[in-house]
Design an enzyme around this catalytic site. Structure first.
Site, PDB file in Angstrom:
ATOM      1  N   ASP A  46      40.584  32.079  59.582  1.00  0.00           N
ATOM      2  CA  ASP A  46      39.726  32.900  60.712  1.00  0.00           C
ATOM      3  C   ASP A  46      40.388  34.047  60.577  1.00  0.00           C
ATOM      4  OD1 ASP A  46      37.086  32.944  62.646  1.00  0.00           O
ATOM      5  OD2 ASP A  46      39.584  33.468  64.012  1.00  0.00           O
ATOM      6  N   TYR A  51      44.239  39.981  66.207  1.00  0.00           N
ATOM      7  CA  TYR A  51      44.874  39.858  66.293  1.00  0.00           C
ATOM      8  C   TYR A  51      46.603  39.870  66.151  1.00  0.00           C
ATOM      9  CZ  TYR A  51      41.705  35.781  66.590  1.00  0.00           C
ATOM     10  OH  TYR A  51      40.506  35.173  67.071  1.00  0.00           O
ATOM     11  N   LYS A  80      36.502  40.109  62.689  1.00  0.00           N
ATOM     12  CA  LYS A  80      36.461  39.724  64.216  1.00  0.00           C
ATOM     13  C   LYS A  80      35.920  41.739  64.489  1.00  0.00           C
ATOM     14  CE  LYS A  80      37.392  35.662  65.880  1.00  0.00           C
ATOM     15  NZ  LYS A  80      38.239  35.475  65.094  1.00  0.00           N
ATOM     16  N   HIS A 113      33.340  40.453  68.433  1.00  0.00           N
ATOM     17  CA  HIS A 113      34.679  39.376  69.401  1.00  0.00           C
ATOM     18  C   HIS A 113      34.213  39.156  70.759  1.00  0.00           C
ATOM     19  CE1 HIS A 113      39.115  38.441  69.148  1.00  0.00           C
ATOM     20  NE2 HIS A 113      38.045  37.676  69.464  1.00  0.00           N
TER      21      HIS A 113
END
Length: 317
Positions: A46, A51, A80, A113
């Protein structure tokens, strides 16, 4: 991984129920975690643009696919769409950028997201003015329609959403040409998501639980205890000869929910897979569910989005 289970998505695709999360895994470390996890049986990874480590993860993918007898179609890779790219014309470029960094020519799953859009300012994940995030009111249904085109073009196998509430999901499903395959939300004994679990099951959707270990490294842990230090969890773990982390992962697995615990430590990466050789009793599941208090490891209001018109969380959740 000695064994795993799969969830069949509404589209017919299969998603491994256990995956590796990558939030808070910094570049320089995440590559090794990815390589080690895949070499030891993980097939579900994932990721997310937010990030800021997809470039490093891509290097890990490239290395492991070159060195190991693992084919791309054996992996299930999620990324995402970040909030700044909700405008329909921004959706495909954002997806392509993630694919480029991940060194992939398609994604198995692409998630919105959150339903909350913010201003697209080059080079800024959370553009602000006077200390406040610059919000926009792009309709997430319009964003979704642009995501559907990604499936049409073969860039993405499945699409879904994260951090939506029930009303938002109902509205999206009613307007969608391609129904969402997956809802990803924070889920653990302190935040059981009872309403959303029931709703997704009624629609045949899969659910993925992020922060299943309550994300003790989260910078937002003002109102959430470390679930691995919770006495009830430790008591159940001792009874089964398992770690508290394994109990928290099993809590989701046993509910038919996909689970993506993050780890950078080889021993923990392997330990987290050993959750398919035991079952929690009904009484134990009830004890864990009774810990629900609505606390979150990722309280989006603290990110400055609590006033957004599409803010999805209510105080009583």
């Amino acid at each position: 991984m000695a064994s795993t289970t799969f969830l069949t998505l509404p589209s017919g695709k299969r998603m491994p129920q256990l995956g590796l999360g990558t939030w808070l895994s910094p570049p320089g470390i995440v590559q090794g975690a990815i390589e080690f996890a895949i070499k030891n049986g993980y097939r579900h990874i994932d990721c997310a643009y937010l990030y800021e480590n997809e470039q490093a993860i891509g290097e890990g993918f490239a290395k492991v696919l070159k060195e190991c007898p693992v084919k791309r179609d054996e992996l299930f890779i999620t990324s995402k769409l970040w909030n700044a790219y909700h405008a329909p014309e921004d959706v495909k470029p954002a997806c392509m950028e993630s694919m480029k960094m991940l060194q992939l020519d398609y994604l198995d799953l692409y998630l919105m997201h959150s339903p909350m859009s913010i201003k697209n300012v080059k080079g800024e994940l959370m553009p602000q003015k006077d200390g406040k995030i610059l919000q926009t009111d792009v309709d997430y249904v319009d964003t979704w329609k642009a995501m559907e085109k990604l499936v049409d073009e073969g860039l993405v196998k499945s699409i879904g959403v994260a951090n939506f509430n029930k009303c938002q999901l109902e509205r999206l499903i009613s307007a969608a040409r391609i129904k969402p395959d997956v809802l990803q939300v924070e889920r653990h004994p302190f935040q059981t998501q009872k309403t959303l679990v029931a709703f997704t099951k009624s629609k045949g959707m899969a659910m993925t639980a992020y922060s299943p270990l309550t994300s003790p490294e989260s910078p937002f842990l003002s109102g959430l205890k470390n679930g691995m230090e919770e006495p009830v969890v430790k008591e159940i773990a001792k009874k089964h000869g398992k770690s508290p982390a394994q109990i928290l992962i099993r809590f989701n697995i046993q509910c038919g929910i996909a689970t993506i615990p993050k780890s950078q430590t080889p021993a923990h990466i392997i330990e987290n897979t050993k959750v398919f050789d035991f079952c929690l009793t009904d009484e134990e599941m009830k004890k864990l569910e009774s810990l629900h208090c609505g606390a979150r490891a990722v309280p989006w209001d603290l990110l400055g989005l609590g006033t957004h018109k599409h803010y999805p969380f209510s105080k009583d959740e």
